[in-house]
Write a protein that holds these residues in place. Sequence first.
Motif, PDB file in Angstrom:
ATOM      1  N   LEU A   3       0.866  -1.173   0.000  1.00  0.00           N
ATOM      2  CA  LEU A   3       0.000   0.000   0.000  1.00  0.00           C
ATOM      3  C   LEU A   3       0.909   1.231   0.000  1.00  0.00           C
ATOM      4  O   LEU A   3       1.716   1.403   0.934  1.00  0.00           O
ATOM      5  N   LEU A   4       0.810   2.033  -1.046  1.00  0.00           N
ATOM      6  CA  LEU A   4       1.658   3.226  -1.183  1.00  0.00           C
ATOM      7  C   LEU A   4       0.784   4.470  -0.957  1.00  0.00           C
ATOM      8  O   LEU A   4      -0.210   4.670  -1.671  1.00  0.00           O
ATOM      9  N   VAL A   5       1.144   5.273   0.031  1.00  0.00           N
ATOM     10  CA  VAL A   5       0.324   6.437   0.385  1.00  0.00           C
ATOM     11  C   VAL A   5       1.164   7.700   0.214  1.00  0.00           C
ATOM     12  O   VAL A   5       2.163   7.894   0.929  1.00  0.00           O
ATOM     13  N   ASP A   6       0.770   8.549  -0.726  1.00  0.00           N
ATOM     14  CA  ASP A   6       1.503   9.807  -0.965  1.00  0.00           C
ATOM     15  C   ASP A   6       0.554  10.785  -1.653  1.00  0.00           C
ATOM     16  O   ASP A   6      -0.079  10.428  -2.657  1.00  0.00           O
ATOM     17  N   ALA A  29      -2.699   5.168  -2.797  1.00  0.00           N
ATOM     18  CA  ALA A  29      -3.694   6.025  -2.159  1.00  0.00           C
ATOM     19  C   ALA A  29      -3.168   7.452  -2.164  1.00  0.00           C
ATOM     20  O   ALA A  29      -1.968   7.678  -1.962  1.00  0.00           O
ATOM     21  N   GLU A  30      -4.072   8.442  -2.375  1.00  0.00           N
ATOM     22  CA  GLU A  30      -3.655   9.846  -2.471  1.00  0.00           C
ATOM     23  C   GLU A  30      -3.519  10.508  -1.114  1.00  0.00           C
ATOM     24  O   GLU A  30      -3.134  11.678  -1.015  1.00  0.00           O
ATOM     25  N   GLY A  31      -3.864   9.812  -0.093  1.00  0.00           N
ATOM     26  CA  GLY A  31      -3.755  10.352   1.264  1.00  0.00           C
ATOM     27  C   GLY A  31      -4.240   9.291   2.245  1.00  0.00           C
ATOM     28  O   GLY A  31      -4.639   8.185   1.843  1.00  0.00           O
ATOM     29  N   VAL A  32      -4.225   9.652   3.525  1.00  0.00           N
ATOM     30  CA  VAL A  32      -4.585   8.677   4.558  1.00  0.00           C
ATOM     31  C   VAL A  32      -6.059   8.287   4.458  1.00  0.00           C
ATOM     32  O   VAL A  32      -6.400   7.100   4.528  1.00  0.00           O
ATOM     33  N   ASP A  33      -6.934   9.288   4.280  1.00  0.00           N
ATOM     34  CA  ASP A  33      -8.356   8.971   4.203  1.00  0.00           C
ATOM     35  C   ASP A  33      -8.654   8.046   3.011  1.00  0.00           C
ATOM     36  O   ASP A  33      -9.438   7.109   3.121  1.00  0.00           O
ATOM     37  N   HIS A  34      -7.974   8.324   1.892  1.00  0.00           N
ATOM     38  CA  HIS A  34      -8.135   7.475   0.712  1.00  0.00           C
ATOM     39  C   HIS A  34      -7.657   6.038   1.016  1.00  0.00           C
ATOM     40  O   HIS A  34      -8.285   5.048   0.632  1.00  0.00           O
ATOM     41  N   ALA A  35      -6.531   5.962   1.726  1.00  0.00           N
ATOM     42  CA  ALA A  35      -5.980   4.643   2.088  1.00  0.00           C
ATOM     43  C   ALA A  35      -6.980   3.865   2.945  1.00  0.00           C
ATOM     44  O   ALA A  35      -7.209   2.669   2.724  1.00  0.00           O
ATOM     45  N   MET A  56       1.513  15.123   4.742  1.00  0.00           N
ATOM     46  CA  MET A  56       0.360  15.087   3.835  1.00  0.00           C
ATOM     47  C   MET A  56      -0.737  15.959   4.434  1.00  0.00           C
ATOM     48  O   MET A  56      -0.813  16.082   5.672  1.00  0.00           O
ATOM     49  N   PRO A  57      -1.568  16.588   3.591  1.00  0.00           N
ATOM     50  CA  PRO A  57      -2.663  17.385   4.144  1.00  0.00           C
ATOM     51  C   PRO A  57      -3.655  16.488   4.906  1.00  0.00           C
ATOM     52  O   PRO A  57      -3.827  15.326   4.549  1.00  0.00           O
ATOM     53  N   GLY A  58      -4.267  17.041   5.943  1.00  0.00           N
ATOM     54  CA  GLY A  58      -5.191  16.240   6.764  1.00  0.00           C
ATOM     55  C   GLY A  58      -4.394  15.317   7.658  1.00  0.00           C
ATOM     56  O   GLY A  58      -3.426  15.732   8.302  1.00  0.00           O
ATOM     57  N   LYS A  59      -4.774  14.036   7.686  1.00  0.00           N
ATOM     58  CA  LYS A  59      -4.048  13.059   8.535  1.00  0.00           C
ATOM     59  C   LYS A  59      -2.681  12.796   7.908  1.00  0.00           C
ATOM     60  O   LYS A  59      -2.577  12.553   6.708  1.00  0.00           O
ATOM     61  N   VAL A  80       8.552   7.687   4.468  1.00  0.00           N
ATOM     62  CA  VAL A  80       9.395   8.514   3.590  1.00  0.00           C
ATOM     63  C   VAL A  80       9.411   9.924   4.170  1.00  0.00           C
ATOM     64  O   VAL A  80       8.354  10.530   4.381  1.00  0.00           O
ATOM     65  N   THR A  81      10.612  10.414   4.465  1.00  0.00           N
ATOM     66  CA  THR A  81      10.734  11.727   5.123  1.00  0.00           C
ATOM     67  C   THR A  81      11.587  12.662   4.278  1.00  0.00           C
ATOM     68  O   THR A  81      12.479  12.227   3.537  1.00  0.00           O
ATOM     69  N   ALA A  82      11.312  13.971   4.445  1.00  0.00           N
ATOM     70  CA  ALA A  82      12.101  14.982   3.749  1.00  0.00           C
ATOM     71  C   ALA A  82      13.215  15.470   4.649  1.00  0.00           C
ATOM     72  O   ALA A  82      13.245  15.147   5.840  1.00  0.00           O
TER      73      ALA A  82
END
Lengths: 519, 109
Positions: A3-6, A29-35, A56-59, A80-82
């Motif tokens: 599951l790739l979330v970004d 998934a485009e974000g946590v809620d999508h995941a 990520m925006p939101g969660k 994955v961190t910046a």
Amino acid sequence: MILLVDDDSISRRLLNAFLQRGGFEVVMAEGVDHALTLLESRPLEAIDAVVTDYRMPGKDGLWLLAWLQKTDPRLSAIMVTAEGEKHLVTATLRHGVCDFLDKPVDARALVAAAEKAVELTRHRRSQARAESDIRAVGLIQRQMVGGALPDSGLDIAMCYLPMHEAGGDYFIGMPLGGDRFLLMATDVSGHDLSAAYLSSYFQGFVRGMLEARTPIESVLSKFNDHLLEEASRSDSDATRAQITSVAVAAVLLNREELGLQSVTCGFPAPVYSDGAGRVQSLSEEGSSPLGWFPDTVAPPLQIRAETGSSLYFWTDGLEDVASEMGVLPMTCAYDLLRARATGSTPLWMKRAADDILVARVALTPPAKGRPEFIPILHARYPGCDWERIDAIQDVWTRSFRLALPELGDEGSYDILLCLREVVINALKHGCRGQADSCATLMISWDSSSATVRVIVSDPGPGHDFDWMEHARAAADQLIDAHRGLMMINGMAARFETKRKGAWVEMDFNANPALKKRAS
Amino acid sequence: MKHNLDLSSAVLNVGFPGDVLSSNVDELRHSVFGVLESPAVKSGAWSTLRLDLTGAKMVDSAGLNLIVSIIKAVKARGGQVRATVGNPNVYRTFIFTRLDKQLDLAQAA
């Protein structure tokens, strides 16, 4: 599947391409809620690892990690961190993340981390399934331990306190047809599924052969040969070092004749109580478990049981904890069965390091109107032990405190003093102080009459003199001998000797108000 | 063991430090009779031997036999023995074995 979330579409597509080139199936998934929405339509078990961005925006990614940790702690995740987000390392580790990657993400590093995460998830899930299987086997074992003997008239009281989920400790009563029953306690080496399996296999093997009327010693010998053959068939040194053994105490009961045949191999010997104070170990010699040596099975010991008699079985776990407490195993067995009757567990059980199983089998109902003496202390001492009588007496003192705390040290004084006298006599004279000659101590308790019955026997010829005559003479003539006899006469409510004093019985009333008063 | 060897006194005190049991009776016997058979004590003026057993929580038959031996030795020189015990169970043991008929027995308060 990963599951790739970004939330960043370019980054998401790039990471997806890296992972797919690495051979992984990916769901994006485009974000946590999508995941979370995606996970509603597929079981979490279908996902082998999660790769998630932190910011990520939101969660954010940390929220997702916390949710995963709570929902499926076995699922591995990669964060994955910046640059500048190194402070997240501690938090991500706390949430069970198995790796983290810096942006820009290197393809080979991502694939390597994903492989590691997938392997870790599969390992954790396989371990969880094995643990669940072991728990299920343990549950079945616990349900079967004790065995049901419908309409047999046998009353089995049992206490099983396992330290492991599944294992080889077992007690079962099996009908063998007609009036024949098998009462058997076993302890297979190990505490895993193979030990549980071997334990069950062994029971079936024994039952089948006994139903076919094979003598008990032949059944056990055959199984011993079988284990030895299995061990010798192995070519691997490592396997050879791991010998499988089965310790067993088997008693065949013929209910009609009340005949008992007992064979013990490396197991604590079952103890027979006639319900009137006589207590007997059903194996006086040490023995090896099955699977160690050839010819390890001795011919069965045969005795005729009395009306109101019982058998006691316990595993070596009980002997270990008794030894640590400095009391006799019989005393621990009594205390455990007494506690079980009230639905409690003694505090001393916290000391146990191994499975403990204790069983009491009442072979017949007690005779009406007769007191029912339950054994509380039982031991055999070699003749040479008279030199350490003080240490032995300390064990008796502690055992009385455990078995009959209401008696108190004051109440047990007379018993201990008379016991000391009789045991010293048995060891020094009856056993001639020899290490190869043993005296037996039997102490039982009848709660209805508050009576402690003490029996001490030795294999010697007894004394030629009249004990009672000597006791009188010692009192009248101030001779410096036989004062122990006078003491016992004064302190015991009943004092009887058989075999010229090689068998001594004493009853003590445990109610201090009923004690014989000096005046 | 405690001994009061004031030989000009009419009372000779012998104190037992604790239990008198088969496991220590030989040592105690050696000690007590070492005193009683010493020339100074033998020729002393004492006529009463006072045994202090207040420290004893248990006296078994071997211990009682030692006390019988002491009574006999003291009686042989025309003396008497007084014993003081502390533990009520030890007191009862003396009564059961009728030693109270052979010595002057007292229970410490």
